[in-house]
Design a protein around this motif. Structure first.
Motif, PDB file in Angstrom:
ATOM      1  N   ALA A  34       0.859  -1.184   0.000  1.00 40.65           N
ATOM      2  CA  ALA A  34       0.000   0.000   0.000  1.00 40.65           C
ATOM      3  C   ALA A  34       0.893   1.231   0.000  1.00 40.65           C
ATOM      4  O   ALA A  34       1.888   1.285   0.724  1.00 40.65           O
ATOM      5  CB  ALA A  34      -0.916  -0.007   1.224  1.00 40.65           C
ATOM      6  N   ASP A  35       0.560   2.205  -0.815  1.00 36.65           N
ATOM      7  CA  ASP A  35       1.351   3.433  -0.960  1.00 36.65           C
ATOM      8  C   ASP A  35       0.458   4.589  -0.539  1.00 36.65           C
ATOM      9  O   ASP A  35      -0.481   4.954  -1.245  1.00 36.65           O
ATOM     10  CB  ASP A  35       1.794   3.545  -2.429  1.00 36.65           C
ATOM     11  N   GLY A  36       0.752   5.129   0.636  1.00 33.91           N
ATOM     12  CA  GLY A  36      -0.126   6.132   1.222  1.00 33.91           C
ATOM     13  C   GLY A  36       0.132   7.529   0.722  1.00 33.91           C
ATOM     14  O   GLY A  36       1.219   7.852   0.252  1.00 33.91           O
ATOM     15  N   ASP A 190       4.883   2.601  -6.839  1.00 35.19           N
ATOM     16  CA  ASP A 190       5.240   3.352  -8.046  1.00 35.19           C
ATOM     17  C   ASP A 190       6.641   3.947  -7.967  1.00 35.19           C
ATOM     18  O   ASP A 190       7.203   4.342  -8.993  1.00 35.19           O
ATOM     19  CB  ASP A 190       4.200   4.442  -8.345  1.00 35.19           C
ATOM     20  N   GLY A 191       7.212   3.987  -6.771  1.00 35.54           N
ATOM     21  CA  GLY A 191       8.579   4.493  -6.621  1.00 35.54           C
ATOM     22  C   GLY A 191       9.609   3.634  -7.345  1.00 35.54           C
ATOM     23  O   GLY A 191      10.677   4.115  -7.711  1.00 35.54           O
ATOM     24  N   LEU A 192       9.277   2.362  -7.569  1.00 34.45           N
ATOM     25  CA  LEU A 192      10.170   1.499  -8.363  1.00 34.45           C
ATOM     26  C   LEU A 192      10.012   1.811  -9.841  1.00 34.45           C
ATOM     27  O   LEU A 192      10.991   2.006 -10.569  1.00 34.45           O
ATOM     28  CB  LEU A 192       9.867   0.019  -8.117  1.00 34.45           C
ATOM     29  N   SER A 227      13.462   8.928  -6.125  1.00 32.72           N
ATOM     30  CA  SER A 227      12.668  10.140  -5.919  1.00 32.72           C
ATOM     31  C   SER A 227      11.431   9.908  -5.058  1.00 32.72           C
ATOM     32  O   SER A 227      10.792  10.852  -4.611  1.00 32.72           O
ATOM     33  CB  SER A 227      12.252  10.707  -7.282  1.00 32.72           C
ATOM     34  N   ASP A 228      11.090   8.652  -4.835  1.00 30.84           N
ATOM     35  CA  ASP A 228       9.892   8.319  -4.045  1.00 30.84           C
ATOM     36  C   ASP A 228      10.252   7.138  -3.149  1.00 30.84           C
ATOM     37  O   ASP A 228      11.318   6.535  -3.301  1.00 30.84           O
ATOM     38  CB  ASP A 228       8.755   7.952  -5.018  1.00 30.84           C
ATOM     39  N   ASN A 229       9.353   6.816  -2.231  1.00 34.99           N
ATOM     40  CA  ASN A 229       9.515   5.588  -1.447  1.00 34.99           C
ATOM     41  C   ASN A 229       9.480   4.402  -2.413  1.00 34.99           C
ATOM     42  O   ASN A 229       8.732   4.415  -3.383  1.00 34.99           O
ATOM     43  CB  ASN A 229       8.374   5.422  -0.439  1.00 34.99           C
TER      44      ASN A 229
HETATM   45 MN    MN Z   1       4.724   6.219  -4.274  1.00 35.66          MN
END
Ligand code: MN
Length: 274
Positions: A34-36, A190-192, A227-229
């Protein structure tokens, strides 16, 4: 569950964000990312609440579609309750995963998705994206307004069109897949995807073990910018109860799950901050 799986988890805050708002659950028969999203601790709380509903199912032998739908609906309710109680607007989360279900007594994967985290299947030769993003960019792709290859760098890439924490509750997409020994699955936030192309993801998935693949994927995404988790779960199907794709003569009960847990909340990367 009778099938035997092996898996590994890796999650990292990345090189830009202060907090990791992704939550990950890897506990057969269920795997969830889950991506909060949301201000303050909102995203962190939202993704935790969503995943917690699936943790409650983790001790079951196998799940049903209804179990999964109920967990998603409950997660949505919990997030709405929390957001109302705290006066936090815009709190939500993606929820994407796979669970072993046994319709008609035969174990299958039920892949499910709300939002833009993803599930991929890797056969050893071919990478296939199972889930379809609920995002502004995906809608542009489907309308033919941009090419799929331009989606990763598009400015609307991170605008999600479906998420938990919505009223009315969002509908989850789902897919039923056979359990095929030798197949490897990748669940990721989506960070990957923001950092690695499908070809780069496939290359990392050739790693020998799930933990080597998970570690490599996160390391490569950090090297590409982080750039993201970044969160990944890599799941290998070692054996299926009905021997689909494997030897048919072996009807003995198999080891319940020959699993190895390889968790790491931080992946050490030389030169990374923090
Ligand atoms: Mn994300």
């Amino acid at each position: 569950m009778m099938a035997s799986v092996s898996w590994a988890v890796a999650t990292d805050v990345g090189r830009v964000r202060d907090t990791n708002e992704d939550s990950v659950l890897a506990r057969p028969p269920v795997f969830v990312i889950a991506d909060g999203m949301g201000g303050h601790a909102g995203g962190d709380v939202a993704s935790s609440l969503a995943v917690a509903e699936f943790a409650a199912l983790a001790d079951l032998q196998s799940l049903t579609r209804e179990d999964v739908a109920t967990a998603i609906a409950r997660g949505n309710d919990r997030i709405l309750e929390h957001a109302r109680a705290q006066g936090e607007l815009g709190m939500g989360t993606t929820v994407t995963g796979m669970a072993v279900v046994a319709p008609g007594g035969v174990e299958h994967w039920l892949v499910f998705n709300v939002g833009d985290s993803r599930v991929y299947r890797w056969t050893g030769e071919r990478l296939a994206q199972i889930t379809v993003d609920h995002s502004e960019v995906q809608e542009l792709v489907e309308r033919g307004e941009i090419a799929p290859s331009d989606a990763r760098s598009h400015r609307l890439r991170s605008v999600v069109t479906r998420a938990l924490g919505s009223d009315p509750a969002p509908e989850a997409d789902s897919w039923l897949l056979p359990l095929v020994p030798g197949e490897r699955f990748l669940l990721c936030s989506d960070g990957l995807v923001a950092e690695l192309s499908d070809a780069e993801i496939a290359e990392a998935l050739t790693a020998e073990t799930p933990d080597a693949a998970a570690e490599l994927l996160v390391r490569r995404a950090l090297e590409a910018g982080g750039s993201d988790n970044i969160s990944v779960i890599v799941v290998d199907v070692v054996a299926a109860e009905n021997g689909a794709g494997g030897p048919e003569e072996d009807t003995k009960p198999r080891l319940e799950f020959g699993v190895r847990r390889t968790g790491s909340s931080e992946v050490d990367v030389p030169g990374a901050d923090g």
